[in-house]
Design an enzyme around this catalytic site. Structure first.
Site, PDB file in Angstrom:
ATOM      1  N   LYS A  83      -0.787   8.853  -3.331  1.00 24.95           N
ATOM      2  CA  LYS A  83       0.116   7.782  -2.885  1.00 24.95           C
ATOM      3  C   LYS A  83      -0.717   6.674  -2.283  1.00 24.95           C
ATOM      4  CE  LYS A  83       4.062   5.868  -1.870  1.00 24.95           C
ATOM      5  NZ  LYS A  83       3.593   4.676  -2.655  1.00 24.95           N
TER       6      LYS A  83
ATOM      7  N   GLN B 273      -6.760   5.973   2.785  1.00 24.46           N
ATOM      8  CA  GLN B 273      -5.342   6.305   2.548  1.00 24.46           C
ATOM      9  C   GLN B 273      -5.075   7.797   2.767  1.00 24.46           C
ATOM     10  OE1 GLN B 273      -3.471   3.395   1.137  1.00 24.46           O
ATOM     11  NE2 GLN B 273      -1.768   4.493   2.069  1.00 24.46           N
TER      12      GLN B 273
ATOM     13  N   LYS C 115      -4.696   8.195   6.520  1.00 29.16           N
ATOM     14  CA  LYS C 115      -3.496   7.484   6.963  1.00 29.16           C
ATOM     15  C   LYS C 115      -2.247   8.285   6.601  1.00 29.16           C
ATOM     16  CE  LYS C 115      -3.419   3.225   5.574  1.00 29.16           C
ATOM     17  NZ  LYS C 115      -3.184   1.946   4.874  1.00 29.16           N
TER      18      LYS C 115
ATOM     19  N   LYS D  39      -5.397   4.894  -4.537  1.00 30.29           N
ATOM     20  CA  LYS D  39      -5.357   3.426  -4.504  1.00 30.29           C
ATOM     21  C   LYS D  39      -5.689   2.912  -5.885  1.00 30.29           C
ATOM     22  CE  LYS D  39      -4.682   0.021  -1.630  1.00 30.29           C
ATOM     23  NZ  LYS D  39      -3.876   0.023  -0.390  1.00 30.29           N
TER      24      LYS D  39
ATOM     25  N   ASP E 160       0.079  -3.944  -2.390  1.00 33.35           N
ATOM     26  CA  ASP E 160      -1.013  -4.233  -1.453  1.00 33.35           C
ATOM     27  C   ASP E 160      -1.301  -5.730  -1.662  1.00 33.35           C
ATOM     28  OD1 ASP E 160      -3.111  -2.675   0.371  1.00 33.35           O
ATOM     29  OD2 ASP E 160      -4.281  -4.134  -0.743  1.00 33.35           O
TER      30      ASP E 160
ATOM     31  N   THR F  64       5.285  -2.415   7.318  1.00 29.60           N
ATOM     32  CA  THR F  64       3.889  -2.367   7.782  1.00 29.60           C
ATOM     33  C   THR F  64       3.721  -3.211   9.043  1.00 29.60           C
ATOM     34  OG1 THR F  64       3.263  -2.161   5.471  1.00 29.60           O
ATOM     35  CG2 THR F  64       1.486  -2.518   7.044  1.00 29.60           C
TER      36      THR F  64
ATOM     37  N   ASN G  76       2.519 -10.280   3.495  1.00 31.18           N
ATOM     38  CA  ASN G  76       3.557  -9.325   3.871  1.00 31.18           C
ATOM     39  C   ASN G  76       3.336  -8.739   5.264  1.00 31.18           C
ATOM     40  OD1 ASN G  76       4.185  -6.091   3.713  1.00 31.18           O
ATOM     41  ND2 ASN G  76       5.871  -7.363   3.000  1.00 31.18           N
TER      42      ASN G  76
ATOM     43  N   SER H  16       7.357   3.943   2.485  1.00 33.10           N
ATOM     44  CA  SER H  16       7.336   4.251   1.050  1.00 33.10           C
ATOM     45  C   SER H  16       7.768   5.702   0.818  1.00 33.10           C
ATOM     46  CB  SER H  16       5.923   4.070   0.483  1.00 33.10           C
ATOM     47  OG  SER H  16       5.669   2.719   0.195  1.00 33.10           O
TER      48      SER H  16
HETATM   49  P1  NDP Z   1      -0.539 -10.153   0.837  1.00 35.44           P
HETATM   50  O1  NDP Z   1      -1.084 -10.376  -0.520  1.00 35.44           O
HETATM   51  O2  NDP Z   1       0.916 -10.256   1.070  1.00 35.44           O
HETATM   52  O3  NDP Z   1      -1.235 -11.141   1.868  1.00 35.44           O
HETATM   53  C1  NDP Z   1      -2.620 -11.143   2.046  1.00 35.44           C
HETATM   54  C2  NDP Z   1      -2.983 -12.196   3.065  1.00 35.44           C
HETATM   55  O4  NDP Z   1      -4.357 -12.044   3.412  1.00 35.44           O
HETATM   56  C3  NDP Z   1      -2.860 -13.613   2.514  1.00 35.44           C
HETATM   57  O5  NDP Z   1      -2.563 -14.483   3.570  1.00 35.44           O
HETATM   58  C4  NDP Z   1      -4.246 -13.871   1.957  1.00 35.44           C
HETATM   59  O6  NDP Z   1      -4.598 -15.247   1.867  1.00 35.44           O
HETATM   60  C5  NDP Z   1      -5.116 -13.176   2.967  1.00 35.44           C
HETATM   61  N1  NDP Z   1      -6.339 -12.718   2.302  1.00 35.44           N
HETATM   62  C6  NDP Z   1      -6.423 -11.854   1.259  1.00 35.44           C
HETATM   63  N2  NDP Z   1      -7.693 -11.689   0.871  1.00 35.44           N
HETATM   64  C7  NDP Z   1      -8.415 -12.433   1.683  1.00 35.44           C
HETATM   65  C8  NDP Z   1      -9.798 -12.677   1.773  1.00 35.44           C
HETATM   66  N3  NDP Z   1     -10.687 -12.094   0.943  1.00 35.44           N
HETATM   67  N4  NDP Z   1     -10.213 -13.494   2.758  1.00 35.44           N
HETATM   68  C9  NDP Z   1      -9.318 -14.070   3.606  1.00 35.44           C
HETATM   69  N5  NDP Z   1      -7.993 -13.885   3.549  1.00 35.44           N
HETATM   70  C10 NDP Z   1      -7.556 -13.094   2.608  1.00 35.44           C
HETATM   71  O7  NDP Z   1      -1.093  -8.734   1.283  1.00 35.44           O
HETATM   72  P2  NDP Z   1      -0.562  -7.745   2.430  1.00 35.44           P
HETATM   73  O8  NDP Z   1      -0.033  -8.522   3.572  1.00 35.44           O
HETATM   74  O9  NDP Z   1       0.287  -6.732   1.783  1.00 35.44           O
HETATM   75  O10 NDP Z   1      -1.921  -7.007   2.845  1.00 35.44           O
HETATM   76  C11 NDP Z   1      -2.736  -7.487   3.905  1.00 35.44           C
HETATM   77  C12 NDP Z   1      -3.629  -6.344   4.388  1.00 35.44           C
HETATM   78  O11 NDP Z   1      -2.812  -5.274   4.861  1.00 35.44           O
HETATM   79  C13 NDP Z   1      -4.543  -5.720   3.334  1.00 35.44           C
HETATM   80  O12 NDP Z   1      -5.737  -5.302   3.958  1.00 35.44           O
HETATM   81  C14 NDP Z   1      -3.763  -4.500   2.876  1.00 35.44           C
HETATM   82  O13 NDP Z   1      -4.619  -3.516   2.344  1.00 35.44           O
HETATM   83  C15 NDP Z   1      -3.158  -4.061   4.193  1.00 35.44           C
HETATM   84  N6  NDP Z   1      -1.973  -3.203   4.123  1.00 35.44           N
HETATM   85  C16 NDP Z   1      -0.868  -3.584   3.412  1.00 35.44           C
HETATM   86  C17 NDP Z   1       0.246  -2.759   3.400  1.00 35.44           C
HETATM   87  C18 NDP Z   1       1.490  -3.168   2.714  1.00 35.44           C
HETATM   88  O14 NDP Z   1       2.464  -2.390   2.800  1.00 35.44           O
HETATM   89  N7  NDP Z   1       1.577  -4.278   2.033  1.00 35.44           N
HETATM   90  C19 NDP Z   1       0.248  -1.464   4.085  1.00 35.44           C
HETATM   91  C20 NDP Z   1      -0.929  -1.210   4.868  1.00 35.44           C
HETATM   92  C21 NDP Z   1      -1.991  -2.048   4.843  1.00 35.44           C
HETATM   93  P3  NDP Z   1      -4.591 -15.986   0.441  1.00 35.44           P
HETATM   94  O15 NDP Z   1      -3.153 -16.177   0.099  1.00 35.44           O
HETATM   95  O16 NDP Z   1      -5.323 -17.236   0.665  1.00 35.44           O
HETATM   96  O17 NDP Z   1      -5.296 -15.069  -0.517  1.00 35.44           O
HETATM   97  O1  2IT Z   2      -2.609   0.340   2.443  1.00 36.70           O
HETATM   98  C1  2IT Z   2      -1.459   0.809   2.370  1.00 36.70           C
HETATM   99  O2  2IT Z   2      -1.082   1.753   3.079  1.00 36.70           O
HETATM  100  C2  2IT Z   2      -0.517   0.190   1.436  1.00 36.70           C
HETATM  101  N1  2IT Z   2      -0.864  -0.783   0.788  1.00 36.70           N
HETATM  102  C3  2IT Z   2       0.853   0.769   1.250  1.00 36.70           C
HETATM  103  C4  2IT Z   2       0.803   1.942   0.319  1.00 36.70           C
HETATM  104  C5  2IT Z   2       2.136   2.518  -0.077  1.00 36.70           C
HETATM  105  O3  2IT Z   2       2.086   3.439  -0.910  1.00 36.70           O
HETATM  106  O4  2IT Z   2       3.187   2.104   0.407  1.00 36.70           O
END
Ligand code: NDP
Ligand code: 2IT
Length: 449
Positions: free
Chosen positions: A90, A111, A114, A126, A166, A210, A241, A381
């Site tokens: 997952k 993961q 976590k 992943k 992600d 998240t 997100n 999830s």
């Molecule tokens: P999104 O794609 O919704 O948003 C990502 C954000 O981070 C954007 O603002 C993006 O800017 C910025 N970003 C991405 N890559 C870079 C980079 N290389 N340098 C600087 N800024 C960057 O992703 P999420 O919000 O879903 O994910 C954000 C983080 O949270 C990640 O590390 C992800 O692994 C983690 N995460 C997400 C979960 C989820 O449920 N979605 C769960 C747990 C962890 P730009 O638009 O300019 O690229």
């Molecule tokens: O990093 C993470 O935990 C996620 N991107 C969410 C994974 C999931 O299966 O909901």
């Protein structure tokens, strides 16, 4: 360091010498479970550590698709099926040009721990692609997702491997991926993907989970140190997100979020971020954060010009990195400490370099580690999967209450384990210890597989 741990670290370095992010993630975990490993000499005989750092399976594949100009483009797809010890693989899918095997493996490895912390029956995996969604039309995104799923479908299933979103993968992409999976399989297997839209099997509150979960965890951590969000100044990197819903919940607790960012730069609004506008720019228009200034000319924009993100130079009580790995460097950590930060909550995966984390801990800054603090997404999830299995929906309030309880339990597990192993207040170690022991027990119970 314990001989067994040193030996496994050396072997892992040799075998994965071109994977810096993966080695960083492994080193952090192994170095923090020393006392536990010493208490269990059988771990070495059973090669528990060696098995923990070797993925069960890695799949890479070609993803050919046709862009709007009629040109054929080829991307690389990945799925790392790291561990099925406590449930089906997952974890999310990341679409970003920086995606490579090292990043997939570090994310898959984290993961596992976590997911163990959530207390729910989910293993670790992943996946993703080096595809860059920026600037692509909806049709291009759809064609890419369909091609990606045309290969991925044979490796996943609701009892086998359950991907989600992600970076670069949100509701739109999950919809296209699900549509193609369903078409190929000729069956409605709702639980094969999570993060689905509510109209075809998604869970209420998954989108918020998240970010909200991060704030529940940090709330508990602050509370354990006689502090709270009310009246605090907060900076949040990213505007995706995780960042958006962390901002929403922190604000509801009386904190003032003064800065957010994207990969180009950050905005600073001393009056407090206008989150409705951020949602409009990012969720609806898919624009750049700089556009915030069109409606709020008094806010400031700072361009990112080096690895040290400008957002961490802004004075804040609480910093929440919610963008990407290694976005908080040692330089940034020093600046945050100089400016009086009291807590850092990791919404992104591995957002602090090892040096930055060490610096925070050495200077008495509370650190909410990603594996624990951002587990609310994957936990919800798993709640989506259970609703799909039951053919039933919970209300928003029901899901949020379950999420909150899970985050409180995770914080308590981190706290208790840190205390048990003489590192009270170090929740980074506490999280690794709590998860590792559970996984090692499952590994012992299942024999050499
Ligand atoms: P999104 O794609 O919704 O948003 C990502 C954000 O981070 C954007 O603002 C993006 O800017 C910025 N970003 C991405 N890559 C870079 C980079 N290389 N340098 C600087 N800024 C960057 O992703 P999420 O919000 O879903 O994910 C954000 C983080 O949270 C990640 O590390 C992800 O692994 C983690 N995460 C997400 C979960 C989820 O449920 N979605 C769960 C747990 C962890 P730009 O638009 O300019 O690229
Ligand atoms: O990093 C993470 O935990 C996620 N991107 C969410 C994974 C999931 O299966 O909901």
């Amino acid at each position: 360091m314990n001989d067994y741990i040193s030996k496994v670290l050396e072997q892992t370095k040799k075998k994965n010498s071109h994977e810096p992010e993966y080695l960083q993630a492994v080193k952090e975990v192994l170095c923090s479970v020393e006392h536990l490993v010493e208490k269990h000499p059988e771990y070495e005989k059973l090669a528990i550590l060696e098995r923990m750092v070797e993925p069960e399976r890695i799949i890479t594949f070609r993803v050919p698709w046709v862009n709007d100009k009629g040109e054929v483009v080829v991307n690389r797809g990945f799925r790392v099926q790291f561990s099925s010890l406590i449930g089906p693989y997952k974890g999310g899918l990341r679409f970003h040009p920086t995606v490579n095997q090292s990043i997939m493996k570090f994310l898959g490895f984290e993961q596992i721990f976590k997911n163990a912390l959530t207390g729910l029956p989910i293993g670790g995996g992943k996946g993703g692609s080096d595809f860059d969604p920026k600037g692509k039309s909806d049709n291009e995104i759809m064609r890419f997702c369909q091609s990606f799923m045309t290969e991925l479908y044979r490796h996943i299933g609701q009892d086998v491997d359950v991907p989600a979103g992600d970076i670069g993968v949100g509701g739109r992409e999950i919809g296209y991926l699900f549509g193609q999976y369903k078409r190929i399989r000729n069956a409605y297997e709702g639980g094969v993907l999570t993060g689905k839209d509510i109209c075809y099997g998604g869970s209420l509150a998954r989108k918020e989970a998240t970010g909200y979960g991060l704030i529940f965890y940090v709330r508990e951590m602050l509370n354990a140190h006689a502090s709270c969000f009310k009246g605090k100044t907060v900076t949040i990197s990213g505007s995706g997100n995780v960042a958006i819903y962390a901002c929403e919940k922190a604000t509801s607790y009386g904190a003032k979020v003064v800065a957010m960012s994207d990969s180009n730069g950050c905005i600073y609004d001393k009056n407090g971020i206008d989150l409705d506008l951020i949602k409009q720019i990012k969720e609806v228009q898919r624009g750049r954060i700089k556009e915030y200034l069109n409606a709020h000319p008094d806010a400031e924009y700072m361009e990112k010009t080096s690895d040290d993100s400008p957002i961490w130079t802004i004075k804040a009580d609480i910093a929440l990195p919610c963008a990407t790995q290694n976005e908080v460097t040692l330089n940034s950590a020093k600046k945050l400490v100089e400016n009086g930060v009291i807590a850092v909550g990791e919404g992104a995966n591995m957002p602090c370099t090892q040096e930055a984390t060490d610096y925070f801990l050495a200077n008495g800054v509370l650190v909410a580690p990603a594996k624990a603090a951002n587990a609310g997404g994957v936990a919800t999830s798993a709640i989506e999967m259970s609703q799909n299995s039951m053919r039933y929906y919970y209300t928003f309030e029901e899901v949020e209450a379950k999420l909150e309880k899970i985050m409180v339990n995770i914080f308590n597990a981190c706290k208790e384990n840190a205390e048990k192993y003489d590192c009270a207040g170090n929740y980074v170690a506490g999280a690794n210890l709590a998860a590792f022991e559970k996984l090692a027990n499952a590994m012992k119970a299942q024999g050499v597989v």
